[in-house]
Design a protein around this motif. Structure first.
Motif, PDB file in Angstrom:
ATOM      1  N   UNK A  71      -5.268  -6.669   4.632  1.00 34.76           N
ATOM      2  CA  UNK A  71      -4.580  -5.562   3.958  1.00 34.76           C
ATOM      3  C   UNK A  71      -3.645  -6.065   2.861  1.00 34.76           C
ATOM      4  N   UNK A  72      -3.571  -5.296   1.753  1.00 36.81           N
ATOM      5  CA  UNK A  72      -2.776  -5.692   0.576  1.00 36.81           C
ATOM      6  C   UNK A  72      -1.513  -4.842   0.512  1.00 36.81           C
ATOM      7  N   UNK A  73      -0.387  -5.526   0.450  1.00 40.30           N
ATOM      8  CA  UNK A  73       0.878  -4.805   0.316  1.00 40.30           C
ATOM      9  C   UNK A  73       1.117  -4.499  -1.152  1.00 40.30           C
ATOM     10  N   UNK A  74       1.144  -3.214  -1.487  1.00 39.84           N
ATOM     11  CA  UNK A  74       1.264  -2.779  -2.882  1.00 39.84           C
ATOM     12  C   UNK A  74       2.732  -2.526  -3.250  1.00 39.84           C
ATOM     13  N   UNK A  75       3.463  -1.963  -2.313  1.00 35.81           N
ATOM     14  CA  UNK A  75       4.876  -1.680  -2.539  1.00 35.81           C
ATOM     15  C   UNK A  75       5.650  -1.898  -1.259  1.00 35.81           C
ATOM     16  N   UNK A  76       6.914  -1.489  -1.287  1.00 41.11           N
ATOM     17  CA  UNK A  76       7.766  -1.721  -0.132  1.00 41.11           C
ATOM     18  C   UNK A  76       7.237  -1.018   1.105  1.00 41.11           C
ATOM     19  N   UNK A  77       6.706   0.181   0.928  1.00 42.30           N
ATOM     20  CA  UNK A  77       6.192   0.942   2.066  1.00 42.30           C
ATOM     21  C   UNK A  77       4.774   1.429   1.812  1.00 42.30           C
ATOM     22  N   UNK A  96       1.272   4.204   4.604  1.00 40.90           N
ATOM     23  CA  UNK A  96       2.655   4.326   4.122  1.00 40.90           C
ATOM     24  C   UNK A  96       3.660   4.180   5.251  1.00 40.90           C
ATOM     25  N   UNK A  97       3.146   3.812   6.446  1.00 38.20           N
ATOM     26  CA  UNK A  97       4.041   3.697   7.602  1.00 38.20           C
ATOM     27  C   UNK A  97       3.974   2.304   8.251  1.00 38.20           C
ATOM     28  N   UNK A  98       3.398   1.345   7.514  1.00 30.57           N
ATOM     29  CA  UNK A  98       3.346  -0.059   7.958  1.00 30.57           C
ATOM     30  C   UNK A  98       2.546  -0.262   9.244  1.00 30.57           C
ATOM     31  N   UNK A  99       1.527   0.596   9.475  1.00 27.99           N
ATOM     32  CA  UNK A  99       0.648   0.384  10.627  1.00 27.99           C
ATOM     33  C   UNK A  99      -0.091  -0.945  10.516  1.00 27.99           C
ATOM     34  N   UNK A 100      -0.456  -1.313   9.286  1.00 30.32           N
ATOM     35  CA  UNK A 100      -1.296  -2.494   9.062  1.00 30.32           C
ATOM     36  C   UNK A 100      -0.474  -3.738   8.715  1.00 30.32           C
ATOM     37  N   UNK A 101       0.796  -3.672   8.941  1.00 30.72           N
ATOM     38  CA  UNK A 101       1.682  -4.760   8.546  1.00 30.72           C
ATOM     39  C   UNK A 101       1.242  -6.090   9.145  1.00 30.72           C
ATOM     40  N   UNK A 102       0.850  -6.092  10.410  1.00 30.90           N
ATOM     41  CA  UNK A 102       0.473  -7.336  11.083  1.00 30.90           C
ATOM     42  C   UNK A 102      -1.023  -7.410  11.386  1.00 30.90           C
ATOM     43  N   UNK A 103      -1.788  -6.534  10.733  1.00 34.77           N
ATOM     44  CA  UNK A 103      -3.231  -6.497  11.006  1.00 34.77           C
ATOM     45  C   UNK A 103      -3.910  -7.755  10.480  1.00 34.77           C
ATOM     46  N   UNK A 134      -3.542   7.040   6.461  1.00 39.02           N
ATOM     47  CA  UNK A 134      -3.371   6.751   7.878  1.00 39.02           C
ATOM     48  C   UNK A 134      -2.221   7.534   8.504  1.00 39.02           C
ATOM     49  N   UNK A 135      -2.509   8.064   9.722  1.00 37.39           N
ATOM     50  CA  UNK A 135      -1.477   8.723  10.530  1.00 37.39           C
ATOM     51  C   UNK A 135      -1.242   7.977  11.832  1.00 37.39           C
ATOM     52  N   UNK A 136      -2.240   7.181  12.237  1.00 34.06           N
ATOM     53  CA  UNK A 136      -2.048   6.316  13.405  1.00 34.06           C
ATOM     54  C   UNK A 136      -3.131   5.240  13.394  1.00 34.06           C
ATOM     55  N   UNK A 137      -2.823   4.097  13.989  1.00 35.71           N
ATOM     56  CA  UNK A 137      -3.765   2.996  14.125  1.00 35.71           C
ATOM     57  C   UNK A 137      -3.629   2.433  15.529  1.00 35.71           C
ATOM     58  N   UNK A 138      -4.733   2.365  16.242  1.00 37.44           N
ATOM     59  CA  UNK A 138      -4.754   1.730  17.558  1.00 37.44           C
ATOM     60  C   UNK A 138      -5.579   0.449  17.461  1.00 37.44           C
ATOM     61  N   UNK A 139      -4.960  -0.671  17.773  1.00 37.23           N
ATOM     62  CA  UNK A 139      -5.680  -1.951  17.772  1.00 37.23           C
ATOM     63  C   UNK A 139      -6.340  -2.133  19.132  1.00 37.23           C
ATOM     64  N   UNK A 140      -7.661  -2.031  19.154  1.00 43.44           N
ATOM     65  CA  UNK A 140      -8.414  -2.100  20.409  1.00 43.44           C
ATOM     66  C   UNK A 140      -8.709  -3.531  20.820  1.00 43.44           C
TER      67      UNK A 140
END
Length: 655
Positions: A71-77, A96-103, A134-140
């Motif tokens: 994932x590419x961080x485009x801006x602060x959020x 826009x909620x940093x779900x993928x921050x550590x993906x 994205x509204x939610x992300x579940x890492x399976x």
């Protein structure tokens, strides 16, 4: 001394607590439930990417898949990512909620959100302009760093074989496996329509001499003489399907696993799949008709359709009025130098110069001098060396290397004959030069071969050279971009056994008084050649037929010998099989009890699938293929077994 019942229960409970206490000491700390639980609790109703892209902006969707790229961080959020589903399709996601921050790449996730038009896109643009907010992300299940380290292989589309499961995630390979399934389904549908019954035959068979080396399976049983006993994995269901004909089955087929312990190439595997069939009260023409109908059906359904040559030699679609062309073995060998000719260049033919009294003189067993001409093939000597010098490389040929002579100037137009005088005699060189009418820019390639009635070297030197020409970049623009099929028949029933020799020999040599089946020992001779079985078996033609597509043998079959006396004669007198009743007694006994005439065929299922997918290697269309050494590098097979286990099977390691 009898222990009272109450005391007995106390002792039992104490022992149980003791065992539990001891067992708990050896366990590591259990993974935390709050980490494991979310990996097993997820929404089971989800859409794939194609289904999601068919929805409208604002619709909410759930997609299962993998993180395709970091994932590419485009801006602060604001983070952009891509999710790939099981079909290999990708959709862009906006976080826009940093779900993928550590993906991490190849994490398995379930994402939920609402569809929106990509920024700058209009509502009337294609659905591919949609993205998922994205509204939610579940890492399976998370992927470790190794998956990200292999990204370069992912870009190339070719992972190391030990990571085959990663390669299979790629869209191309997902499509290959889908095509394989569709092919299996289509073939079953067609053979069901043709009145065939699908029957499974055993995998554990017995060792019999059918040609290729077998895989043996040791058992724990021994004979009365304490000899170890073995099963053999079947090279094909050939003998079982003939027994089915003896069993009153009228039309049989199966998608069968087969095993051969032989040297591997791009189109060979130690275990492979074939579409196997047999027909009672039938001959080769009946079988070819059914096979042609099925193959034409699947080619039309899964590809661009099948083509063949008409009577004028033009490439035309196969249809009811234009069936697949039939060609004899001798015609294929004399014109194309191989029994599986690639007709995507139907006019690229080999010329026998015997009619001009140009004859081979280097070996009396190879009296035919033949040439292959490449017209307008180069501009100058430098261009010739760049494009065609590889044709002179001896490593490409089994025996002698053809002479390759470029026509560089006007003088070469008449003097090219001189280049072949060490292998051929020309009664009238000027007549030959005039007839061939070579021009600067042409290439003439020449070699010798056996007489057409004794032509067993396959491919011939020029047959191999023709293959090299058709695979070269310099010739590919001249090839017809269609799948061209041809039936090859009238094969020699038996061939002389070639001596094992190195490539240092210019000509193949054959063992005296030894022959082998060109197809297999159950193939029937052509009736007009019946008497030759008792005088000169190698001159007898068999009722054997191959279906060749683009120079690849798609499958082969024959009319079988169902007469027990004739079959026994072939085993004993021609093939010199010792104790044929011990090896093939099950067949001979069945033949004596009223087995009807029958004929059959086997299609290389993996090869067919590779052709329909447009790939040269059958490994591409197999889920977990073996390597060129016969190893499965994913699971690490074959593997060693300890002596204690081997001894149970009466197999012992060398000391």
């Amino acid at each position: 001394m009898k222990i009272p019942q109450v005391e007995s229960r106390k002792i039992t409970m104490i022992l149980a607590r003791s065992r539990l206490h001891t067992f708990s000491k050896v366990l590591r700390e259990l993974p935390a439930l709050d980490i494991v639980k979310p990996r097993f609790e997820f929404q089971r109703q989800a859409q794939n990417v194609k289904q999601s892209l068919a929805c409208n902006p604002g619709d909410k969707v759930v997609i299962n898949g993998w993180i395709d790229k970091k994932p590419r961080k485009i801006g602060k959020e604001l983070i952009f990512g891509e999710i790939r589903d099981s079909q290999g399709d990708v959709i862009q996601v906006v976080d826009s909620q940093s779900f993928l921050k550590n993906a991490a790449v190849e994490d398995v996730v379930q994402v939920q959100g609402s569809l929106a038009l990509k920024k700058g896109k209009k509502s009337d643009e294609p659905k591919t302009s949609l993205e998922l907010k994205l509204e939610s992300v579940a890492t399976l299940n998370g992927a470790d760093k190794r998956a990200a380290d292999l990204q370069d292989f992912k870009t190339k589309g070719a992972y190391p074989p030990e990571y085959r499961y990663l390669q299979l995630r790629l869209p191309k390979f997902q499509q290959f496996l889908q095509t394989r399934y569709q092919l299996s389904k289509a073939l079953r549908q067609k053979f069901d329509e043709l009145g065939f019954t699908e029957i499974e035959t055993p995998i554990l068979f017995k060792s019999t001499p059918e040609g290729a080396r077998e895989f043996l399976v040791p058992t724990r049983r021994t004979t009365t003489d304490e000899e170890p006993t073995f099963y053999a994995l079947p090279q094909s269901p050939q003998q079982y399907k003939q027994l089915l004909m003896a069993s009153g089955i009228n039309r049989y087929f199966q998608v069968a696993k087969c095993f051969r312990d032989e040297d591997l190439r791009a189109d060979r595997q130690p275990e492979f799949t074939q579409l196997d069939l047999e027909m009672a009260f039938a001959n080769g023409e009946d079988v070819m008709q059914s096979v042609e109908e099925a193959v034409t059906f699947v080619w039309k359904k899964l590809s661009r359709g099948l083509y063949t040559l008409d009577i004028q030699g033009n490439v035309v679609p196969v249809s009811e009025s234009q069936p697949v062309r039939h060609m004899s073995y001798r015609q294929a060998m004399s014109q194309y130098g191989i029994d599986k000719p690639d007709l995507c260049a139907p006019d690229l033919k080999i010329l026998d110069l015997s009619e001009f009294r140009a004859l081979g003189n280097s070996d009396k067993s190879f009296p035919i001098f033949e040439v292959l001409i490449l017209r307008n093939a180069f501009d100058d000597k430098k261009d010739f060396n760049k494009k065609w010098s590889f044709l002179k490389n001896p490593e490409h040929y089994n025996y002698r290397t053809p002479k390759v002579v470029p026509i560089l100037n006007e003088q070469d137009k008449s003097q090219w004959v001189d280049q072949f005088l060490d292998i051929a005699f020309f009664e009238n060189p000027k007549l030959v030069a005039k007839a061939l009418d070579l021009q600067p820019g042409d290439i003439i390639c020449g070699s010798t071969r056996q007489d057409i009635l004794k032509l067993f070297e396959n491919p011939t030197p020029l047959g191999k050279l023709r293959q090299l020409v058709m695979k070269s970049n310099a010739y590919k623009d001249k090839l017809i971009d269609q799948d061209v099929a041809v039936w090859i028949k009238d094969f020699p029933l038996f061939s002389p056994v070639e001596k094992e020799s190195s490539n240092n020999f210019e000509y193949p040599e054959y063992e005296e008084d030894r022959v082998e089946s060109s197809h297999h020992p159950f193939t029937m001779v052509q009736i007009r050649d019946y008497a030759k079985l008792g005088t000169n078996p190698t001159q007898a033609l068999g009722q054997h037929y191959d279906l060749v597509v683009n120079g690849v043998e798609l499958g082969g079959g024959s009319t079988r010998v169902h007469d027990p006396q004739l079959q026994e004669y072939i085993f004993e007198e021609i093939l010199k099989i010792k104790e044929p009743h011990k090896v093939f007694g099950h067949l001979l006994e069945a033949f004596k009890m009223g087995t009807p005439p029958h004929a059959g065929f086997a299609i290389g299922f993996d090869r067919m699938c590779a052709m329909l997918c447009g790939t040269e290697s059958i490994r591409d269309v197999m889920a977990f293929p073996k390597s060129v050494t016969g190893s499965d590098l994913v699971v690490g097979s074959p593997s060693t077994v300890k002596n204690e286990a081997l001894e149970q099977y009466n197999v012992f390691k060398k000391k």
